[in-house]
Design a protein around this motif. Sequence first.
Motif, PDB file in Angstrom:
ATOM      1  N   ARG A  51     -10.094  62.185  28.389  1.00 45.93           N
ATOM      2  CA  ARG A  51     -11.292  62.534  27.619  1.00 45.93           C
ATOM      3  C   ARG A  51     -11.858  61.299  26.904  1.00 45.93           C
ATOM      4  O   ARG A  51     -13.069  61.104  26.845  1.00 45.93           O
ATOM      5  CB  ARG A  51     -10.982  63.642  26.609  1.00 45.93           C
ATOM      6  N   ILE A  52     -10.969  60.471  26.355  1.00 45.57           N
ATOM      7  CA  ILE A  52     -11.411  59.264  25.665  1.00 45.57           C
ATOM      8  C   ILE A  52     -12.074  58.302  26.650  1.00 45.57           C
ATOM      9  O   ILE A  52     -13.144  57.738  26.380  1.00 45.57           O
ATOM     10  CB  ILE A  52     -10.224  58.568  24.957  1.00 45.57           C
ATOM     11  N   ILE A  53     -11.453  58.129  27.806  1.00 43.26           N
ATOM     12  CA  ILE A  53     -11.995  57.226  28.816  1.00 43.26           C
ATOM     13  C   ILE A  53     -13.354  57.715  29.314  1.00 43.26           C
ATOM     14  O   ILE A  53     -14.287  56.935  29.502  1.00 43.26           O
ATOM     15  CB  ILE A  53     -11.003  57.065  29.986  1.00 43.26           C
ATOM     16  N   ALA A  54     -13.477  59.023  29.506  1.00 40.44           N
ATOM     17  CA  ALA A  54     -14.759  59.581  29.931  1.00 40.44           C
ATOM     18  C   ALA A  54     -15.827  59.349  28.867  1.00 40.44           C
ATOM     19  O   ALA A  54     -16.989  59.074  29.186  1.00 40.44           O
ATOM     20  CB  ALA A  54     -14.608  61.076  30.219  1.00 40.44           C
ATOM     21  N   TYR A  55     -15.414  59.420  27.607  1.00 46.05           N
ATOM     22  CA  TYR A  55     -16.367  59.242  26.500  1.00 46.05           C
ATOM     23  C   TYR A  55     -16.881  57.806  26.443  1.00 46.05           C
ATOM     24  O   TYR A  55     -18.094  57.573  26.357  1.00 46.05           O
ATOM     25  CB  TYR A  55     -15.710  59.611  25.177  1.00 46.05           C
ATOM     26  N   ILE A  56     -15.983  56.837  26.500  1.00 44.11           N
ATOM     27  CA  ILE A  56     -16.449  55.450  26.385  1.00 44.11           C
ATOM     28  C   ILE A  56     -17.146  54.986  27.663  1.00 44.11           C
ATOM     29  O   ILE A  56     -17.919  54.030  27.639  1.00 44.11           O
ATOM     30  CB  ILE A  56     -15.317  54.466  26.001  1.00 44.11           C
ATOM     31  N   GLY A  57     -16.866  55.667  28.766  1.00 43.70           N
ATOM     32  CA  GLY A  57     -17.516  55.303  30.018  1.00 43.70           C
ATOM     33  C   GLY A  57     -18.880  55.929  30.199  1.00 43.70           C
ATOM     34  O   GLY A  57     -19.594  55.627  31.158  1.00 43.70           O
ATOM     35  N   HIS A  58     -19.256  56.811  29.277  1.00 40.80           N
ATOM     36  CA  HIS A  58     -20.557  57.490  29.375  1.00 40.80           C
ATOM     37  C   HIS A  58     -21.685  56.530  29.010  1.00 40.80           C
ATOM     38  O   HIS A  58     -21.588  55.766  28.049  1.00 40.80           O
ATOM     39  CB  HIS A  58     -20.574  58.701  28.431  1.00 40.80           C
ATOM     40  N   ASP A  59     -22.738  56.562  29.789  1.00 40.34           N
ATOM     41  CA  ASP A  59     -23.855  55.625  29.587  1.00 40.34           C
ATOM     42  C   ASP A  59     -24.496  55.739  28.206  1.00 40.34           C
ATOM     43  O   ASP A  59     -25.036  54.773  27.680  1.00 40.34           O
ATOM     44  CB  ASP A  59     -24.937  55.851  30.661  1.00 40.34           C
ATOM     45  N   GLY A  60     -24.446  56.937  27.618  1.00 33.68           N
ATOM     46  CA  GLY A  60     -25.134  57.148  26.347  1.00 33.68           C
ATOM     47  C   GLY A  60     -24.343  56.749  25.123  1.00 33.68           C
ATOM     48  O   GLY A  60     -24.855  56.822  23.991  1.00 33.68           O
ATOM     49  N   THR A  61     -23.093  56.318  25.292  1.00 32.70           N
ATOM     50  CA  THR A  61     -22.278  55.944  24.133  1.00 32.70           C
ATOM     51  C   THR A  61     -22.649  54.536  23.657  1.00 32.70           C
ATOM     52  O   THR A  61     -22.575  53.581  24.429  1.00 32.70           O
ATOM     53  CB  THR A  61     -20.781  55.981  24.494  1.00 32.70           C
ATOM     54  N   MET A 113     -11.789  47.419  29.506  1.00 29.79           N
ATOM     55  CA  MET A 113     -11.245  48.300  28.459  1.00 29.79           C
ATOM     56  C   MET A 113     -10.530  49.503  29.080  1.00 29.79           C
ATOM     57  O   MET A 113      -9.405  49.848  28.691  1.00 29.79           O
ATOM     58  CB  MET A 113     -12.373  48.794  27.555  1.00 29.79           C
ATOM     59  N   ILE A 114     -11.198  50.130  30.038  1.00 27.01           N
ATOM     60  CA  ILE A 114     -10.622  51.316  30.681  1.00 27.01           C
ATOM     61  C   ILE A 114      -9.344  50.960  31.418  1.00 27.01           C
ATOM     62  O   ILE A 114      -8.348  51.695  31.361  1.00 27.01           O
ATOM     63  CB  ILE A 114     -11.658  51.960  31.626  1.00 27.01           C
ATOM     64  N   ASP A 115      -9.323  49.804  32.087  1.00 29.92           N
ATOM     65  CA  ASP A 115      -8.112  49.374  32.802  1.00 29.92           C
ATOM     66  C   ASP A 115      -6.946  49.170  31.839  1.00 29.92           C
ATOM     67  O   ASP A 115      -5.814  49.580  32.117  1.00 29.92           O
ATOM     68  CB  ASP A 115      -8.381  48.067  33.564  1.00 29.92           C
ATOM     69  N   ILE A 116      -7.230  48.533  30.703  1.00 35.38           N
ATOM     70  CA  ILE A 116      -6.168  48.290  29.708  1.00 35.38           C
ATOM     71  C   ILE A 116      -5.659  49.618  29.146  1.00 35.38           C
ATOM     72  O   ILE A 116      -4.446  49.826  28.982  1.00 35.38           O
ATOM     73  CB  ILE A 116      -6.696  47.385  28.571  1.00 35.38           C
ATOM     74  N   MET A 117      -6.582  50.538  28.853  1.00 31.34           N
ATOM     75  CA  MET A 117      -6.179  51.847  28.315  1.00 31.34           C
ATOM     76  C   MET A 117      -5.359  52.627  29.331  1.00 31.34           C
ATOM     77  O   MET A 117      -4.330  53.222  28.992  1.00 31.34           O
ATOM     78  CB  MET A 117      -7.434  52.637  27.910  1.00 31.34           C
ATOM     79  N   ARG A 118      -5.804  52.631  30.577  1.00 34.00           N
ATOM     80  CA  ARG A 118      -5.065  53.362  31.621  1.00 34.00           C
ATOM     81  C   ARG A 118      -3.667  52.789  31.813  1.00 34.00           C
ATOM     82  O   ARG A 118      -2.685  53.521  31.904  1.00 34.00           O
ATOM     83  CB  ARG A 118      -5.823  53.312  32.949  1.00 34.00           C
ATOM     84  N   GLU A 119      -3.581  51.462  31.882  1.00 36.80           N
ATOM     85  CA  GLU A 119      -2.295  50.831  32.141  1.00 36.80           C
ATOM     86  C   GLU A 119      -1.323  51.023  30.986  1.00 36.80           C
ATOM     87  O   GLU A 119      -0.146  51.349  31.183  1.00 36.80           O
ATOM     88  CB  GLU A 119      -2.495  49.335  32.410  1.00 36.80           C
ATOM     89  N   SER A 120      -1.804  50.846  29.753  1.00 35.64           N
ATOM     90  CA  SER A 120      -0.915  51.026  28.598  1.00 35.64           C
ATOM     91  C   SER A 120      -0.541  52.498  28.439  1.00 35.64           C
ATOM     92  O   SER A 120       0.604  52.822  28.084  1.00 35.64           O
ATOM     93  CB  SER A 120      -1.570  50.494  27.322  1.00 35.64           C
ATOM     94  N   GLY A 121      -1.477  53.403  28.710  1.00 33.64           N
ATOM     95  CA  GLY A 121      -1.171  54.825  28.649  1.00 33.64           C
ATOM     96  C   GLY A 121      -0.156  55.232  29.702  1.00 33.64           C
ATOM     97  O   GLY A 121       0.767  56.010  29.437  1.00 33.64           O
ATOM     98  N   ARG A 122      -0.321  54.691  30.924  1.00 39.81           N
ATOM     99  CA  ARG A 122       0.625  55.001  32.005  1.00 39.81           C
ATOM    100  C   ARG A 122       2.020  54.497  31.661  1.00 39.81           C
ATOM    101  O   ARG A 122       3.010  55.202  31.868  1.00 39.81           O
ATOM    102  CB  ARG A 122       0.132  54.354  33.308  1.00 39.81           C
ATOM    103  N   LYS A 123       2.078  53.276  31.114  1.00 43.93           N
ATOM    104  CA  LYS A 123       3.385  52.704  30.769  1.00 43.93           C
ATOM    105  C   LYS A 123       4.065  53.514  29.669  1.00 43.93           C
ATOM    106  O   LYS A 123       5.279  53.769  29.727  1.00 43.93           O
ATOM    107  CB  LYS A 123       3.208  51.251  30.325  1.00 43.93           C
ATOM    108  N   LEU A 124       3.280  53.947  28.690  1.00 47.49           N
ATOM    109  CA  LEU A 124       3.841  54.760  27.613  1.00 47.49           C
ATOM    110  C   LEU A 124       4.378  56.080  28.159  1.00 47.49           C
ATOM    111  O   LEU A 124       5.490  56.498  27.804  1.00 47.49           O
ATOM    112  CB  LEU A 124       2.779  55.023  26.545  1.00 47.49           C
ATOM    113  N   CYS A 125       3.605  56.738  29.018  1.00 48.06           N
ATOM    114  CA  CYS A 125       4.052  58.021  29.586  1.00 48.06           C
ATOM    115  C   CYS A 125       5.306  57.841  30.435  1.00 48.06           C
ATOM    116  O   CYS A 125       6.198  58.702  30.422  1.00 48.06           O
ATOM    117  CB  CYS A 125       2.932  58.645  30.414  1.00 48.06           C
TER     118      CYS A 125
END
Length: 208
Positions: A22-32, A79-91
């Motif tokens: 949800r966070i990634i979708a939010y920051i990836g939205h053109d209107g943000t 940003m999205i790549d860093i968030m995905r990778e750190s989130g994946r590693k944490l999980c």
Amino acid sequence: MQSLELFILKNDISAIESVMERIIAYIGHDGTPPHIVRAVYLNTVTVLFNGLQRFGQSDQSLLQWTSVTYLHRCTIVQMIDIMRESGRKLCDLIRCSQPPSRTASPDDILAFIERKGMYPEFSLQLIADHFSMSISGFSYHFKKTMGQNFKEYIDQLRIQKSIVLLRSSDDTLELIARQVGYSNTSSFIRTFKKIVGMTPGQYRDSNK
């Protein structure tokens, strides 16, 4: 952010992954707006890095992420790549730290429901704990395995049992409600009407 922190503390992998998407979708939205994107990104990776450090994770890759995250301007894609990778590693770390789950095949689930499903204390929490899974994880697994929402399945099972009792006994509605797992008679009547289309009393009268 508070939800993400809470789910990390609870080691709830499914919930962490859901919030992250949800966070990634939010920051990836053109209107943000860009300043909002940057703020959300920094707050999110701070929470994730704190979670990684809780597992003693301080390797070179984490140091590199930290450097890139805080010292350089990143594109949204980075940003999205860093968030995905750190989130994946944490999980992955959370998953490795958890005890092995019991098997939760359809037969195992049905056997447990057969034993416990008609008790008032039976709940999603109880069956999730039995299979050493989080509530959200088991709920997802149940729907995927059984093809139906957990609560809907249990309600239908209990109402089917109550129909047999209404036809074959003169027990009061209060007693039947308890026998099929409802500690609250009003809840039983409301659920019965939703599924059958009439109240238990109306059903009993129509089938005398």
